[in-house]
Design a protein around this motif. Sequence first.
Motif, short mmCIF file in Angstrom:
data_model
loop_
_atom_site.label_atom_id
_atom_site.label_comp_id
_atom_site.label_asym_id
_atom_site.label_seq_id
_atom_site.Cartn_x
_atom_site.Cartn_y
_atom_site.Cartn_z
N ILE B 120 40.85 51.94 94.06
CA ILE B 120 41.20 52.16 92.66
C ILE B 120 41.14 53.64 92.29
O ILE B 120 41.00 54.01 91.13
N ALA B 121 41.25 54.48 93.31
CA ALA B 121 41.41 55.93 93.12
C ALA B 121 40.19 56.65 92.56
O ALA B 121 40.34 57.61 91.81
N SER B 122 38.99 56.19 92.90
CA SER B 122 37.80 57.02 92.62
C SER B 122 37.62 57.92 93.83
O SER B 122 37.60 57.43 94.95
N VAL B 123 37.46 59.21 93.60
CA VAL B 123 37.29 60.11 94.73
C VAL B 123 35.93 60.80 94.63
O VAL B 123 35.47 61.11 93.53
N HIS B 124 35.28 60.97 95.77
CA HIS B 124 33.99 61.67 95.77
C HIS B 124 33.77 62.33 97.13
O HIS B 124 34.04 61.71 98.16
#
Lengths: 204, 204
Positions: B120-124
């Motif tokens: 779901i396009a969370s980037v870290h």
Amino acid sequence: MSIFEYNGSALVAMVGKNCFAIASDRRFGVQLQTIATDFQRIYKIHDKVFIGLSGLATDAQTVYQRLVFRHKLYQLREERDMKPETFASLVSALLYEKRFGPYFCQPVIAGLGDEDKPFICTMDSIGAKELAKDFVVAGTASESLYGACEAMFKPDMEPEELFETISQALLSSVDRDCLSGWGGHVYVVTPTEVTERILKGRMD
Amino acid sequence: MECVFGLVGKDFTLVVADTSAVHSILVHKSNEDKIMLLDSHKLMGASGEAGDRVQFTEYIQKNVALYQFRNGISLTTAAAANFTRGELATALRKNPYSVNILLAGYDKETGPSLYYIDYIASVHKVDKAAFGYGSYFSLAMMDRHYRGDMTVEEAVDLADKCIMEIRSRLVVAPPNFVIKIVDKDGAREYAWRESVKDVPVPAA
């Protein structure tokens, strides 16, 4: 499980004497699993306006990128920074644009307005602003945060005391919430300086 | 179930993925490479729905190459990660991709890095990460043994420990894994860990 509880978050902002503090937890999780313990939830828009975004991490990142874009355009056109009240209206409008397919995030906005008067507000995921004179909270730990802040808050605190109060309120609240925690990130902002501190709490 | 995990070493990044292509209860092949070379110094390990995985990673790979042709210089790992996130985020509310991605890269200025990119396009940006059911075992193993300055031998040893754990404790454990590494000399395949070899069929 609610979409707002997918990643887990805790945010709080408090008003002091000619200053404000904004604090968040540091957990980035996917439901029950913790992915990282150094997640940044509070962003600086400019020296005197900070925004914290709780809720779904992907939407928090998207909303932040859109807000930075809008603020940079504003800076180019108006040749000045946005006032916190204006910025809050911008965030509210941006969220309401998606009224029937909203961003699943709740912002907490804190800033120093005209004559360095502290301003804090929060809103729900469709942009309903809630202004407060003392403190605002958001995130999965919000209910605990309401209780802790109500008990610990005093008006007109100096920056050092404000830092202590907001830190204790944050840490004690996230300790009761399994989806947030793993330390804290506190910004204390006065007209002359911004102090950023990392808190070490219960790492679980 | 698909297992992908990765970790950052002293001056390299390691990505490990299982190599089973599965449809319901049938294993189509056990030497499917799920870690794509994005460019000379980037690896993209992906897990998720088979069609989306191949189509989306190839799309990212070709766009990274296009940038290089147009601008004469490669994207940094952070830029590639943010581009990937942007594509996933744009598609999220229209036609979502079900692909989880670990993007590993080496930049001359900033060294090795690893980015966790959710479906779901969370980037870290992380030091170690894992996707899938195998993550319960590999993350725990890495939490116990990972240090910030591991050599290649130590990191591969840790990867082997994770693979051993997945093989012995996961009920639908994939038999084979591929290990790829990216460092200053580029991205390349390091080793395979096979417990079931595909038998070559003689031509008719």
